[in-house]
Scaffold this motif. Structure first.
Motif, PDB file in Angstrom:
ATOM      1  N   GLY A 156       0.788  -1.234   0.000  1.00 38.91           N
ATOM      2  CA  GLY A 156       0.000   0.000   0.000  1.00 38.91           C
ATOM      3  C   GLY A 156       0.819   1.282   0.000  1.00 38.91           C
ATOM      4  N   LYS A 157       2.038   1.190   0.545  1.00 41.12           N
ATOM      5  CA  LYS A 157       2.894   2.358   0.653  1.00 41.12           C
ATOM      6  C   LYS A 157       3.164   3.008  -0.713  1.00 41.12           C
ATOM      7  CE  LYS A 157       7.150   2.023   1.944  1.00 41.12           C
ATOM      8  NZ  LYS A 157       8.458   1.768   2.581  1.00 41.12           N
ATOM      9  N   ARG A 158       3.209   2.180  -1.748  1.00 43.03           N
ATOM     10  CA  ARG A 158       3.527   2.689  -3.082  1.00 43.03           C
ATOM     11  C   ARG A 158       2.301   2.712  -4.001  1.00 43.03           C
ATOM     12  NH1 ARG A 158       9.198   2.205  -4.513  1.00 43.03           N
ATOM     13  NH2 ARG A 158      10.403   1.714  -2.652  1.00 43.03           N
ATOM     14  N   LEU A 159       1.130   2.598  -3.418  1.00 41.67           N
ATOM     15  CA  LEU A 159      -0.101   2.542  -4.213  1.00 41.67           C
ATOM     16  C   LEU A 159      -0.403   3.879  -4.889  1.00 41.67           C
ATOM     17  CD1 LEU A 159      -2.548   0.612  -4.788  1.00 41.67           C
ATOM     18  CD2 LEU A 159      -3.697   1.744  -2.872  1.00 41.67           C
ATOM     19  N   ILE A 160      -0.732   3.817  -6.160  1.00 40.27           N
ATOM     20  CA  ILE A 160      -1.237   5.010  -6.854  1.00 40.27           C
ATOM     21  C   ILE A 160      -2.764   4.963  -6.877  1.00 40.27           C
ATOM     22  CG2 ILE A 160      -1.354   6.256  -9.042  1.00 40.27           C
ATOM     23  CD1 ILE A 160       1.446   5.086  -9.668  1.00 40.27           C
ATOM     24  N   GLY A 162      -1.689  16.398  -2.933  1.00 39.57           N
ATOM     25  CA  GLY A 162      -2.044  15.645  -1.732  1.00 39.57           C
ATOM     26  C   GLY A 162      -2.976  14.482  -2.003  1.00 39.57           C
ATOM     27  N   ALA A 163      -3.087  14.078  -3.283  1.00 36.15           N
ATOM     28  CA  ALA A 163      -4.080  13.058  -3.632  1.00 36.15           C
ATOM     29  C   ALA A 163      -3.511  11.651  -3.739  1.00 36.15           C
ATOM     30  CB  ALA A 163      -4.759  13.431  -4.949  1.00 36.15           C
ATOM     31  N   LEU A 164      -2.247  11.437  -3.343  1.00 35.59           N
ATOM     32  CA  LEU A 164      -1.676  10.087  -3.425  1.00 35.59           C
ATOM     33  C   LEU A 164      -2.132   9.258  -2.228  1.00 35.59           C
ATOM     34  CD1 LEU A 164       2.071  10.180  -4.525  1.00 35.59           C
ATOM     35  CD2 LEU A 164       0.228   8.875  -5.547  1.00 35.59           C
ATOM     36  N   PRO A 165      -2.674   8.059  -2.468  1.00 31.88           N
ATOM     37  CA  PRO A 165      -3.119   7.248  -1.350  1.00 31.88           C
ATOM     38  C   PRO A 165      -1.957   6.687  -0.513  1.00 31.88           C
ATOM     39  CG  PRO A 165      -3.414   6.033  -3.399  1.00 31.88           C
ATOM     40  CD  PRO A 165      -2.951   7.415  -3.758  1.00 31.88           C
ATOM     41  N   GLY A 166      -0.820   6.387  -1.177  1.00 28.20           N
ATOM     42  CA  GLY A 166       0.321   5.799  -0.464  1.00 28.20           C
ATOM     43  C   GLY A 166       1.033   6.838   0.389  1.00 28.20           C
ATOM     44  N   ARG A 167       2.013   6.409   1.159  1.00 31.84           N
ATOM     45  CA  ARG A 167       2.698   7.329   2.053  1.00 31.84           C
ATOM     46  C   ARG A 167       4.066   7.722   1.525  1.00 31.84           C
ATOM     47  NH1 ARG A 167       3.577   4.009   6.476  1.00 31.84           N
ATOM     48  NH2 ARG A 167       2.660   2.322   5.296  1.00 31.84           N
ATOM     49  N   ASP A 168       4.556   7.050   0.478  1.00 34.88           N
ATOM     50  CA  ASP A 168       5.916   7.308  -0.002  1.00 34.88           C
ATOM     51  C   ASP A 168       5.985   8.548  -0.882  1.00 34.88           C
ATOM     52  OD1 ASP A 168       7.569   5.564   1.152  1.00 34.88           O
ATOM     53  OD2 ASP A 168       8.412   4.824  -0.729  1.00 34.88           O
TER      54      ASP A 168
END
Lengths: 431, 431
Positions: free
Chosen positions: B261-265, B425-431
């Motif tokens: 999930g960290k890298r999820l677009i 600010g629309a990226l779901p992941g945290r990276d």
């Protein structure tokens, strides 16, 4: 066939593109046309390109189909990756009747290649080891082509033919590996005695296919495959002679030019983009763009070519009226009086771009790309163009282009490229 | 197969793209992926796409191959034009065992459609009449689909199957005709009882394929076809359940997100471009670009989407140093001190674009696209990026991108789109 004895068939080749993401249409293939052109230039007659998903039966059926179609060479792309759906090496080994074995040299090559990335990314570990091992499994007796990414390529000889060249899917890796594939001994042996073909090409602007067909109807085309292809506003005519029919192809080439020379763009296969680049360099001219509806597509197309900094000064994408005025000096009153989509504003965009970038040629494009914004007087697809040059030329056009947003933008970019070619004086035709 | 009785195979379909210009690689096909997606959405399992040149034997062999591969539906594109190398209707008629007859209604429809152009262009005459007549020849018993260009489409039922849908080659004509093809009675009959598939999609930034494979190795994937596809820096994962395996696909989808999930677009198939457009609209932000090496590619990509005038202010392609200074206010001393390709200049391009266009977000890109111009410190592929926003964010990146000129420019455009997405600010992941 007037002279069957003097014409030889070229050896047949097939292309197999693998990947479920290709067969479902999730992505568009970039390797097929590239491989087809390379194989054609070597003297092969490419009969089919087949796309198959990552399923062993579908891959095998595709190979068998290309065999029944008489292919002596099959080039595959894709399916060499680390995941379970990457099956090409396995299926090709079975097709050739040999086992897969671990190639230690390839394994350590891949390991060395990805070691730095594996450490930095934190992805080193059992998943990566398994992936490396899988990518190092090669059919017994195959020629291994050094990896340009991580996966090696393969040249696999099936007893009785065909020869199978197995290449990776990423276009950059595939193209990088191609020279070593062509240099591999089994491929060299197959190429021995195959003459490179002498194809001829023509490009016309605005000529319908039916006119070429009409011209050809009265001529002898024996042994020459003539194909016509309409790409937006350009018609491409290709003449492919079989060995022995080269002179007839030359005669047909000359006859088509004689009948349709007025609309000729090039008689040697040169594209409009190549001709524009050459013409600007020859004249020592630079170009600047003022784009509205095409939104940078013309600038990007000009910059596509290596060395374009010699003739591209730059461009402005002036999408809003304020930007047209602030960045390219289009008078606000002009926009108010004639509208942002008008010949006057196209002219002001061209002049403004030329002026702001200190360029020799300016191109202005303003239009309604849609889907919204159309009116009765200026419907979706209505585009105004202007090209002005430091030697005083002003060429304007207004067109209503067919299609959807993307079509309209591409056709508008095409039209601007043609107008640029005309302003350089490099068009062979008179129209 | 854990539960073979609960999972049903979907009906198989094949695509045949015709044209010597496709098989030689002279042009790239645009219809195959589009048709594959449409057929997939209707519930078909597309098994193969085959390309064949304009030779009757090759076309026929391709149709026969798709029959042996179990296709109940074949969709063809191309070969409906006016010239002698346009053979599809003839070959499909023979394949279905019926004759071709002149359809008077179609003939007069085409004649009426082109009458104006024929007069204006001066191309009216016997060549055009013959072309019209040829395009109006249809197989006996076929359903005629009204032309969207000049050639009609066809739906031809072969006794015992498959059903063949014959469409024109130009993408605009093909897409325009598709709704009437799907609405034709024989196609409707075939679709009766075929459920639209419930595919699931994931998109990640910078996740290697081997990691997804590793996650899947511990999970039950029975009845779910999982494919991964790396497109430049994005990894796409598609999950296609057979009827009955939908819940398992949902569980796999959740498990992959949990692990990566960290890298999820996106978890719903949304593309970066869609997300950027939505995020800018949601925030009411406009964007302006200052591009050097990408040369308008970013602006053009932003403008690609309908309605983009709501959030694209414009852009400058500042290829020369003079243009960077004159149009975007990049200080000449800064260029002299740090070089045109530097983080400082990327920042100044972003700020300059934001300022000149009065936009909320500015993007600056400057790099070495090659093939020339590289140095040891700044090799070919070295690109500096900066995105600045009116709420005070400044995001900078420096990357050395692999590949050739075109790759580098495309990857740089991708990277800029990701940075744009992050700044909203629309990226779901945290990276």
């Amino acid at each position: 066939m007037a002279e069957p004895s003097s014409e030889i068939e070229r050896p047949r080749a097939g292309i197999l593109l693998t990947g479920s993401e290709l067969v479902t249409g999730a992505i568009s293939d970039a390797n097929g046309p590239w491989l087809a052109r390379e194989l054609g230039a070597l003297g092969f007659d490419v009969v089919h390109t087949v796309i198959a998903g990552d399923r062993p039966d579908d891959l095998r059926a595709s190979l068998d189909f290309l065999v029944t179609e008489g292919c002596v060479l099959i080039v595959t792309s894709g399916g060499l990756g680390p995941t379970a759906d990457d099956l090409t090496a396995e299926v090709v080994a079975e097709f050739a009747g040999v086992e897969l074995v671990l190639d230690e040299e390839v394994r350590s090559h891949i390991e060395a290649r990805i070691a730095g990335w594996a450490r930095r990314s934190g992805f080193a570990g059992p998943a990566l080891d398994a992936a490396t091992r899988k990518q190092a499994m090669v059919p017994v007796g195959a020629t291994v082509l050094p990896p340009t990414g991580t996966a090696p390529g393969l040249v696999v000889e099936r007893p009785g033919g065909p020869l199978v060249v197995v290449l990776p899917g990423p276009p950059r890796e595939l193209r990088g590996m191609w020279p070593s594939a062509v240099a591999a001994a089994p491929v060299r042996a197959l190429l021995d005695g195959v003459a490179a073909p002498q194809e001829l090409h023509l490009r016309f602007y605005g000529t319908p296919e039916s006119e070429i067909a009409h011209t050809l109807a009265d001529l002898d085309t024996t042994g020459v495959e003539v194909t016509t292809c309409l790409r937006r506003s350009e018609l491409e005519v290709d003449l492919r002679p079989r060995p022995g029919a080269e002179e007839r192809a030359q005669a047909l080439h000359a006859a088509i030019i004689a009948a349709h020379g007025k609309r000729l763009i090039s008689a040697d296969g040169s594209t409009t983009d190549e001709l524009v680049a050459k013409a600007l360099l020859d004249r020592g001219w630079t170009v600047a763009t003022g784009e509205s509806c095409t939104g940078g597509m013309l600038a990007s197309r000009l910059v596509d070519r290596a060395g374009s900094s010699a003739y591209v000064a730059g461009g402005v994408v002036a999408y809003s009226n304020e930007a047209k005025t602030a960045l390219l000096g289009v008078p606000a009153e002009m926009i108010a009086e004639h509208g942002a989509v008008s010949p006057q504003v196209a002219r002001a965009l061209a002049d403004g771009a030329r002026d702001r970038f200190g360029a020799d040629v300016g191109v202005g494009i303003t239009g309604v790309a849609g889907p919204g914004g159309g009116t009765e007087a200026k419907p979706v697809g209505f585009v105004c163009f202007c090209v002005t040059s430091s030697d005083g030329q002003v060429i304007g056009r207004e067109l209503t282009l067919p299609g959807e947003r993307q079509d309209i933008r591409e056709r508008a970019t095409d039209t601007a490229m043609h107008m640029l070619l005309r302003v350089t004086g490099a068009l062979p035709g008179r129209d």
